[in-house]
Design a protein around this motif. Structure first.
Motif, PDB file in Angstrom:
ATOM      1  N   PHE A  99       5.350   6.758 -18.530  1.00 25.85           N
ATOM      2  CA  PHE A  99       4.950   6.061 -17.315  1.00 25.85           C
ATOM      3  C   PHE A  99       3.822   6.817 -16.622  1.00 25.85           C
ATOM      4  O   PHE A  99       2.826   6.228 -16.192  1.00 25.85           O
ATOM      5  N   VAL A 100       3.965   8.143 -16.535  1.00 19.53           N
ATOM      6  CA  VAL A 100       2.923   8.969 -15.919  1.00 19.53           C
ATOM      7  C   VAL A 100       1.639   8.896 -16.742  1.00 19.53           C
ATOM      8  O   VAL A 100       0.539   8.785 -16.192  1.00 19.53           O
ATOM      9  N   GLN A 101       1.771   8.936 -18.065  1.00 17.11           N
ATOM     10  CA  GLN A 101       0.604   8.806 -18.945  1.00 17.11           C
ATOM     11  C   GLN A 101      -0.108   7.476 -18.687  1.00 17.11           C
ATOM     12  O   GLN A 101      -1.340   7.413 -18.634  1.00 17.11           O
ATOM     13  N   MET A 102       0.662   6.404 -18.506  1.00 19.35           N
ATOM     14  CA  MET A 102       0.087   5.093 -18.221  1.00 19.35           C
ATOM     15  C   MET A 102      -0.695   5.134 -16.907  1.00 19.35           C
ATOM     16  O   MET A 102      -1.789   4.588 -16.811  1.00 19.35           O
ATOM     17  N   LEU A 103      -0.146   5.804 -15.882  1.00 20.55           N
ATOM     18  CA  LEU A 103      -0.828   5.916 -14.597  1.00 20.55           C
ATOM     19  C   LEU A 103      -2.120   6.722 -14.726  1.00 20.55           C
ATOM     20  O   LEU A 103      -3.148   6.365 -14.137  1.00 20.55           O
ATOM     21  N   ILE A 104      -2.092   7.801 -15.495  1.00 23.97           N
ATOM     22  CA  ILE A 104      -3.289   8.631 -15.693  1.00 23.97           C
ATOM     23  C   ILE A 104      -4.385   7.821 -16.382  1.00 23.97           C
ATOM     24  O   ILE A 104      -5.553   7.862 -15.967  1.00 23.97           O
ATOM     25  N   ILE A 105      -4.022   7.073 -17.415  1.00 20.12           N
ATOM     26  CA  ILE A 105      -5.010   6.243 -18.118  1.00 20.12           C
ATOM     27  C   ILE A 105      -5.577   5.188 -17.171  1.00 20.12           C
ATOM     28  O   ILE A 105      -6.783   4.912 -17.187  1.00 20.12           O
ATOM     29  N   THR A 106      -4.734   4.618 -16.324  1.00 21.10           N
ATOM     30  CA  THR A 106      -5.203   3.630 -15.346  1.00 21.10           C
ATOM     31  C   THR A 106      -6.231   4.253 -14.407  1.00 21.10           C
ATOM     32  O   THR A 106      -7.267   3.645 -14.117  1.00 21.10           O
ATOM     33  N   VAL A 107      -5.965   5.468 -13.930  1.00 19.03           N
ATOM     34  CA  VAL A 107      -6.899   6.164 -13.043  1.00 19.03           C
ATOM     35  C   VAL A 107      -8.209   6.452 -13.779  1.00 19.03           C
ATOM     36  O   VAL A 107      -9.300   6.271 -13.227  1.00 19.03           O
ATOM     37  N   VAL A 109      -9.524   4.783 -16.227  1.00 20.31           N
ATOM     38  CA  VAL A 109     -10.250   3.509 -16.357  1.00 20.31           C
ATOM     39  C   VAL A 109     -10.888   3.148 -15.016  1.00 20.31           C
ATOM     40  O   VAL A 109     -12.046   2.708 -14.965  1.00 20.31           O
ATOM     41  N   ALA A 110     -10.173   3.362 -13.921  1.00 21.21           N
ATOM     42  CA  ALA A 110     -10.706   3.067 -12.588  1.00 21.21           C
ATOM     43  C   ALA A 110     -11.923   3.925 -12.279  1.00 21.21           C
ATOM     44  O   ALA A 110     -12.867   3.468 -11.630  1.00 21.21           O
ATOM     45  N   GLN A 111     -11.940   5.157 -12.767  1.00 25.36           N
ATOM     46  CA  GLN A 111     -13.057   6.072 -12.526  1.00 25.36           C
ATOM     47  C   GLN A 111     -14.194   5.860 -13.516  1.00 25.36           C
ATOM     48  O   GLN A 111     -15.237   6.502 -13.391  1.00 25.36           O
ATOM     49  N   GLY A 112     -13.978   5.019 -14.515  1.00 25.22           N
ATOM     50  CA  GLY A 112     -15.009   4.779 -15.523  1.00 25.22           C
ATOM     51  C   GLY A 112     -15.058   5.842 -16.609  1.00 25.22           C
ATOM     52  O   GLY A 112     -15.960   5.853 -17.446  1.00 25.22           O
ATOM     53  N   ALA A 113     -14.096   6.766 -16.608  1.00 29.01           N
ATOM     54  CA  ALA A 113     -14.067   7.834 -17.605  1.00 29.01           C
ATOM     55  C   ALA A 113     -13.485   7.367 -18.932  1.00 29.01           C
ATOM     56  O   ALA A 113     -13.605   8.037 -19.948  1.00 29.01           O
ATOM     57  N   GLN A 114     -12.822   6.217 -18.913  1.00 34.01           N
ATOM     58  CA  GLN A 114     -12.235   5.651 -20.129  1.00 34.01           C
ATOM     59  C   GLN A 114     -12.385   4.144 -20.038  1.00 34.01           C
ATOM     60  O   GLN A 114     -12.333   3.558 -18.959  1.00 34.01           O
ATOM     61  N   THR A 136      -7.961 -13.954 -17.539  1.00 27.54           N
ATOM     62  CA  THR A 136      -8.374 -13.912 -16.143  1.00 27.54           C
ATOM     63  C   THR A 136      -9.145 -12.623 -15.892  1.00 27.54           C
ATOM     64  O   THR A 136      -8.580 -11.540 -16.033  1.00 27.54           O
ATOM     65  N   PRO A 137     -10.424 -12.716 -15.545  1.00 25.40           N
ATOM     66  CA  PRO A 137     -11.169 -11.474 -15.303  1.00 25.40           C
ATOM     67  C   PRO A 137     -10.707 -10.788 -14.017  1.00 25.40           C
ATOM     68  O   PRO A 137     -10.770 -11.359 -12.935  1.00 25.40           O
ATOM     69  N   ILE A 138     -10.192  -9.596 -14.167  1.00 29.45           N
ATOM     70  CA  ILE A 138      -9.796  -8.760 -13.027  1.00 29.45           C
ATOM     71  C   ILE A 138     -10.419  -7.395 -13.248  1.00 29.45           C
ATOM     72  O   ILE A 138     -11.004  -7.127 -14.296  1.00 29.45           O
ATOM     73  N   GLU A 139     -10.292  -6.539 -12.275  1.00 28.91           N
ATOM     74  CA  GLU A 139     -10.837  -5.190 -12.414  1.00 28.91           C
ATOM     75  C   GLU A 139     -10.228  -4.514 -13.647  1.00 28.91           C
ATOM     76  O   GLU A 139      -9.017  -4.673 -13.902  1.00 28.91           O
ATOM     77  N   PRO A 140     -11.043  -3.767 -14.406  1.00 28.68           N
ATOM     78  CA  PRO A 140     -10.507  -3.122 -15.621  1.00 28.68           C
ATOM     79  C   PRO A 140      -9.277  -2.253 -15.368  1.00 28.68           C
ATOM     80  O   PRO A 140      -8.345  -2.255 -16.166  1.00 28.68           O
ATOM     81  N   TRP A 141      -9.247  -1.520 -14.235  1.00 28.45           N
ATOM     82  CA  TRP A 141      -8.080  -0.664 -13.984  1.00 28.45           C
ATOM     83  C   TRP A 141      -6.831  -1.497 -13.744  1.00 28.45           C
ATOM     84  O   TRP A 141      -5.726  -1.102 -14.127  1.00 28.45           O
ATOM     85  N   GLN A 142      -6.992  -2.669 -13.091  1.00 29.67           N
ATOM     86  CA  GLN A 142      -5.852  -3.554 -12.860  1.00 29.67           C
ATOM     87  C   GLN A 142      -5.312  -4.089 -14.189  1.00 29.67           C
ATOM     88  O   GLN A 142      -4.102  -4.180 -14.384  1.00 29.67           O
ATOM     89  N   ALA A 143      -6.218  -4.426 -15.074  1.00 32.23           N
ATOM     90  CA  ALA A 143      -5.807  -4.903 -16.402  1.00 32.23           C
ATOM     91  C   ALA A 143      -5.155  -3.775 -17.193  1.00 32.23           C
ATOM     92  O   ALA A 143      -4.135  -3.982 -17.863  1.00 32.23           O
TER      93      ALA A 143
END
Length: 194
Positions: A99-107, A109-114, A136-143
């Motif tokens: 779960f924490v790994q999923m949150l880190i990857i989301t962050v 993606v939000a920062q554009g680093a992944q 449905t196009p949404i922000e990449p981090w949301q997806a």
């Protein structure tokens, strides 16, 4: 024999089935899974009990439908190690690490680093392409969060179904990470009252 009285929460399996069905076709619906994380914790914190797990968990009711109503359960007792503290707490740590790994990857993606990965990770190992569910196009981090959360929820569903078939319908409940967390909260609250 008198028929078992049905309550409104006996039908919450429909909500759980709808969640997985909707998420299969549109990953945005995976965000609704946050409710399954927040509500049990809030009920344990403010109510001091496992009311969510015992009555309102749609997944638990879904396992009852699969096991009892559809007759897909062997009805055998689960091995003792499955409900042992070392396994339950170890599985919670294991589950939370993903779960924490999923949150880190989301962050990231939000920062554009992944970049966004349109896959669902099943059983913490297999990356399954899931691109059709992103209409449905949404922000990449949301997806990214939605893909990750759906993967966690789908993995626990698969494990729960396997345990339902092999043992009793709600065998998953003895080692469910959410159930273990709510139980920990309830025990802490009980100690504070003393």
């Amino acid at each position: 024999m008198k028929p078992h009285r049905r309550y409104w929460y006996d039908y919450l399996w429909i909500v759980s089935a709808a969640y997985f069905t909707l998420g299969f076709f549109n990953i945005v619906f995976a965000w609704l899974g946050v409710v399954a994380f927040v509500v049990p914790l809030l009920m344990a914190i403010f109510g001091g009990n496992k009311g969510y797990c015992n009555k309102y968990c749609g997944r638990g009711h879904l396992f009852l439908q699969i096991g009892n109503t559809l007759g897909c359960s062997r009805g055998k007792a689960a091995p003792r190690w499955l409900s042992s503290p070392w396994f339950r707490y170890g599985f919670l740590v294991f589950f939370m690490s993903f779960f924490v790994q999923m949150l880190i990857i989301t962050v990231l993606v939000a920062q554009g680093a992944q970049s966004l990965s349109q896959t669902v990770k099943l059983l913490w190992t297999f990356r399954v392409p899931w691109h059709w569910a992103y209409p449905t196009p949404i922000e990449p981090w949301q997806a990214q969060f939605a893909f990750g959360l759906y993967g966690i929820m789908l993995t626990s569903l698969i494990l729960g179904i396997v345990l339902t078939v092999l043992y009793r319908p709600r065998t998953w409940c003895v080692c469910c990470p959410m159930g273990v967390m709510t139980q920990m909260i309830c025990r802490l609250k009980a100690k504070k009252v003393k």
